[in-house]
Motif scaffolding. Structure first.
Motif, PDB file in Angstrom:
ATOM      1  N   ILE A   1      37.502  55.070  49.585  1.00 43.98           N
ATOM      2  CA  ILE A   1      37.631  54.774  48.287  1.00 43.98           C
ATOM      3  C   ILE A   1      37.817  53.010  48.487  1.00 43.98           C
ATOM      4  O   ILE A   1      37.285  52.215  47.472  1.00 43.98           O
ATOM      5  CB  ILE A   1      39.140  55.203  47.826  1.00 43.98           C
ATOM      6  N   SER A   2      38.713  52.559  49.384  1.00 47.14           N
ATOM      7  CA  SER A   2      38.881  51.041  49.550  1.00 47.14           C
ATOM      8  C   SER A   2      37.313  50.424  49.751  1.00 47.14           C
ATOM      9  O   SER A   2      37.136  49.536  49.123  1.00 47.14           O
ATOM     10  CB  SER A   2      39.712  50.812  50.709  1.00 47.14           C
ATOM     11  N   ARG A   3      36.507  51.065  50.525  1.00 51.26           N
ATOM     12  CA  ARG A   3      35.098  50.484  50.916  1.00 51.26           C
ATOM     13  C   ARG A   3      34.284  50.528  49.488  1.00 51.26           C
ATOM     14  O   ARG A   3      33.700  49.605  49.126  1.00 51.26           O
ATOM     15  CB  ARG A   3      34.614  51.388  52.110  1.00 51.26           C
ATOM     16  N   ALA A   4      34.457  51.528  48.915  1.00 51.77           N
ATOM     17  CA  ALA A   4      33.583  51.817  47.546  1.00 51.77           C
ATOM     18  C   ALA A   4      34.225  50.772  46.603  1.00 51.77           C
ATOM     19  O   ALA A   4      33.151  50.189  45.842  1.00 51.77           O
ATOM     20  CB  ALA A   4      33.799  53.017  47.079  1.00 51.77           C
ATOM     21  N   ILE A   5      35.387  50.571  46.360  1.00 50.24           N
ATOM     22  CA  ILE A   5      35.878  49.533  45.591  1.00 50.24           C
ATOM     23  C   ILE A   5      35.434  48.148  45.884  1.00 50.24           C
ATOM     24  O   ILE A   5      34.889  47.306  45.228  1.00 50.24           O
ATOM     25  CB  ILE A   5      37.454  49.525  45.288  1.00 50.24           C
ATOM     26  N   SER A   6      35.376  47.837  47.226  1.00 46.09           N
ATOM     27  CA  SER A   6      35.019  46.493  47.691  1.00 46.09           C
ATOM     28  C   SER A   6      33.718  46.339  47.614  1.00 46.09           C
ATOM     29  O   SER A   6      33.190  44.907  47.298  1.00 46.09           O
ATOM     30  CB  SER A   6      35.471  46.280  49.107  1.00 46.09           C
ATOM     31  N   GLU A   7      32.937  47.195  47.427  1.00 42.39           N
ATOM     32  CA  GLU A   7      31.351  46.966  47.258  1.00 42.39           C
ATOM     33  C   GLU A   7      31.055  47.031  45.679  1.00 42.39           C
ATOM     34  O   GLU A   7      29.740  46.924  45.488  1.00 42.39           O
ATOM     35  CB  GLU A   7      30.557  47.777  48.129  1.00 42.39           C
ATOM     36  N   GLY A   8      32.109  47.221  44.994  1.00 49.09           N
ATOM     37  CA  GLY A   8      31.707  47.242  43.241  1.00 49.09           C
ATOM     38  C   GLY A   8      31.173  48.674  43.214  1.00 49.09           C
ATOM     39  O   GLY A   8      30.564  48.643  41.798  1.00 49.09           O
ATOM     40  N   ALA A   9      31.645  49.713  43.477  1.00 53.44           N
ATOM     41  CA  ALA A   9      31.036  50.828  43.222  1.00 53.44           C
ATOM     42  C   ALA A   9      31.604  51.377  41.840  1.00 53.44           C
ATOM     43  O   ALA A   9      32.750  51.108  41.702  1.00 53.44           O
ATOM     44  CB  ALA A   9      31.311  52.209  44.213  1.00 53.44           C
ATOM     45  N   SER A  10      30.888  52.116  41.020  1.00 53.57           N
ATOM     46  CA  SER A  10      31.303  52.692  39.759  1.00 53.57           C
ATOM     47  C   SER A  10      31.711  54.060  39.849  1.00 53.57           C
ATOM     48  O   SER A  10      32.755  54.568  39.108  1.00 53.57           O
ATOM     49  CB  SER A  10      30.399  52.517  38.584  1.00 53.57           C
ATOM     50  N   ASP A  11      31.260  54.909  40.790  1.00 57.09           N
ATOM     51  CA  ASP A  11      31.397  56.252  41.203  1.00 57.09           C
ATOM     52  C   ASP A  11      31.188  56.539  42.377  1.00 57.09           C
ATOM     53  O   ASP A  11      30.480  55.610  43.475  1.00 57.09           O
ATOM     54  CB  ASP A  11      30.345  57.123  40.368  1.00 57.09           C
ATOM     55  N   VAL A  12      31.801  57.676  43.143  1.00 58.57           N
ATOM     56  CA  VAL A  12      31.912  57.966  44.390  1.00 58.57           C
ATOM     57  C   VAL A  12      31.481  59.512  44.442  1.00 58.57           C
ATOM     58  O   VAL A  12      32.578  60.131  43.794  1.00 58.57           O
ATOM     59  CB  VAL A  12      33.248  57.608  45.320  1.00 58.57           C
ATOM     60  N   HIS A  13      30.709  59.970  45.260  1.00 57.98           N
ATOM     61  CA  HIS A  13      30.100  61.305  45.181  1.00 57.98           C
ATOM     62  C   HIS A  13      30.423  61.814  46.426  1.00 57.98           C
ATOM     63  O   HIS A  13      29.916  61.105  47.465  1.00 57.98           O
ATOM     64  CB  HIS A  13      28.688  61.519  44.918  1.00 57.98           C
ATOM     65  N   PHE A  14      31.206  63.095  46.659  1.00 57.46           N
ATOM     66  CA  PHE A  14      31.563  63.617  47.907  1.00 57.46           C
ATOM     67  C   PHE A  14      30.824  64.930  47.707  1.00 57.46           C
ATOM     68  O   PHE A  14      31.050  65.938  46.898  1.00 57.46           O
ATOM     69  CB  PHE A  14      33.006  63.982  47.941  1.00 57.46           C
TER      70      PHE A  14
END
Length: 515
Positions: A146-159
């Motif tokens: 989650i931290s990495r996704a936020i740092s890269e400006g992601a709007s959604d994360v899919h597992f």
């Protein structure tokens, strides 16, 4: 016959030392060196991960030592020198040690925040929460992703569960990018950890579930929506990261001067409706917030009803939909109309009742800003008619319909100029009078993760409901669109081609988002 002598194994640290000696560079043992936080802050986490490079310390004023795993990658070195203002002095570090140090240096603490009256957690949580259990690594792994996704400006994360692994992808600038692969053995623990964070039932694996939770990313509060869907190979979990809408002023939206003038006239009228159309994630709310920012004056009462409230505006009464207790758009809107508002923002028209109330409010002296899911501006009229709104009411209550998409911006560090062929210009829809312009295409560098794009820009289509258009509300979508173009409306495709001529985006990207 004598046995062949086997070579002595060489560990990665020794290889890195040999590489440093070969190129006349210093070897940095990151296990023994303390990284200067001020030096590390010169690069973002996302850039450091992509480049496998870390500013370690300042050697003197204007000179920073940067540890890299591969000093022969000339393209990476060029990107580093562009990204760092101080002079760069390279050093070599062991690749695995460098990756771990980057992880520790940029790690941001994530804390799940809960309401004091939150319901108790469901299911047996011991295995998920106990750090000594076989699945105890899941909280740290989930936080890291989650931290990495936020740092890269992601709007959604899919597992995404697959047959032999779980694939993690993040939606960045509107496109999914693979972040990681998780072993199948950890899949249940990961989905269980995510459900625990949202206080869902971890024992329920057959039915869809959805929920929300809040986290603190460093000092920043972030709202996260979660959707869990049972799939063939496991539970497909999607996180929507809501960091707060990007607040832009109207001139910053990127509208053409002609479109901005139409929009300003529409929102400055004392009453009527302005409808923003487009798919989910097309920037509709950002456009309407820019309008609210312009209208937010001491002499006006402004109220919004949203799902969720994405950005807090000082001086504006903001209401959040909560369907579990019966607070829907329609019910909230009826109450809001009794509270003497001048301007209303309705987050989305989803049903006939909300549509009817919003249109009536626009006719009775209120300025109504709202959104609708349609493909283009002309289709919004047909959609509202399908919801039961009388065409006569539409003709007299709607000021303007704004359709939009978000296209990726070309990375300014690596975009590549070229002269297009006449066939390409013709297929894209360029007018003959543009001649043979210089266009740009994506190339890819470290700054943009090799995609050739960084950030997004809105592509607009504004249909002003005036003159002949008012008399055509009964007409088909095709007839309405044709009449609007004859009246001077710029279609989304033509607005997108304007961005291509300006070097902001590419023909390929405009084709992708508009079709």
């Amino acid at each position: 016959m004598e046995a062949a002598e086997l070579p002595t194994p060489v560990d990665s640290k020794t290889r890195a030392q040999a590489l440093a000696e070969q190129h006349g560079l210093e070897f940095v043992d990151l296990a023994r060196v303390e990284v200067d936080p001020d030096a590390a802050a010169l690069l973002t986490e996302a850039f450091a991960r992509r480049a496998q490079a870390l500013p370690v310390r300042f050697l003197s004023e204007g000179v920073v030592q940067v540890a890299v795993s591969d000093p022969t990658d000339l393209r990476t070195l060029d990107d580093l020198r562009l990204a760092l203002e101080p002079d760069v002095q390279l050093a070599v570090a062991d690749a695995s040690a460098l990756e771990g140090t980057i992880e520790r240096t940029y790690r941001v603490h994530i804390e799940v925040t809960r309401d004091g009256d939150a319901p108790p957690l469901h299911g047996q949580l011991d295995d998920v929460l106990d750090p000594t259990s076989a699945t105890g690594q899941s909280p740290e792994l989930v936080n890291s992703l989650i931290s990495r996704a936020i740092s890269e400006g992601a709007s959604d994360v899919h597992f995404d569960p697959q047959a032999h692994e779980m694939v993690v992808r993040a939606r960045i600038d509107g496109v999914l990018r693979r972040m990681a692969e998780i072993p199948k053995s950890l899949e249940t623990a990961i989905s269980g950890r995510l459900k625990v964070m949202a206080q869902l039932d971890i024992a329920e694996k057959r039915m869809p579930q959805d929920g929300r939770f809040s986290i603190r990313y460093g000092d920043e509060p972030i709202d996260v929506r979660i959707a869990v869907l049972p799939a063939k190979h496991g539970e497909h979990v999607v996180l929507r990261i809501l960091r707060g809408a990007v607040k832009l002023e109207l001139p910053e939206l990127g509208m053409s001067p002609e479109n901005e003038a139409i929009f300003q006239r529409a929102i400055r009228r004392p009453h009527g409706a302005v409808i923003a159309c487009g798919p989910t994630g097309s920037g509709k709310t950002t456009t309407l917030y820019a309008a609210l920012d312009l209208l937010n004056e001491e002499g006006r009462s402004i109220t919004t009803i949203e799902d969720p409230v994405e950005y807090q505006l000082p001086g504006v009464n903001q209401v959040e939909v909560y369907s579990k207790i019966g607070l829907t758009f329609a019910r909230g809107l009826r109450t809001i109309l009794r509270s003497d508002p001048d301007v209303l923002l309705v987050g989305e028209i989803r049903d006939e009742e909300t549509a009817r109330i919003a249109v009536q409010a626009a006719m009775t002296g209120h300025m109504v800003l709202t959104t609708l899911h349609t493909n283009d501006a002309a289709s919004a009229v047909a959609r509202l008619k399908d919801m039961g709104v009388d065409t006569g009411l539409l003709a007299t209550s709607v000021n303007c319909i704004v359709a939009q998409r978000l296209a990726r911006r070309l990375c300014v560090h690596c975009r590549e100029a070229y002269e297009p062929l006449e066939e390409e210009l013709r297929e894209a829809g360029f007018e003959a009078e543009v001649g043979r312009p210089t266009l740009y295409r994506a190339k890819g560098c470290l700054q943009c993760s090799g995609t050739g794009y960084h950030g997004r820009v809105a592509v607009y289509e504004l249909l002003a409901v005036q003159g002949r258009i008012r008399a055509l509300m009964e007409a088909s979508t095709e007839e309405l669109f044709s009449a609007a173009v004859d009246q001077g409306m710029t279609s989304m495709r033509r607005d997108g081609l304007r961005l291509c001529l300006a070097g902001v985006s590419s023909v390929e990207e405009i084709n992708r988002v508009i079709g």
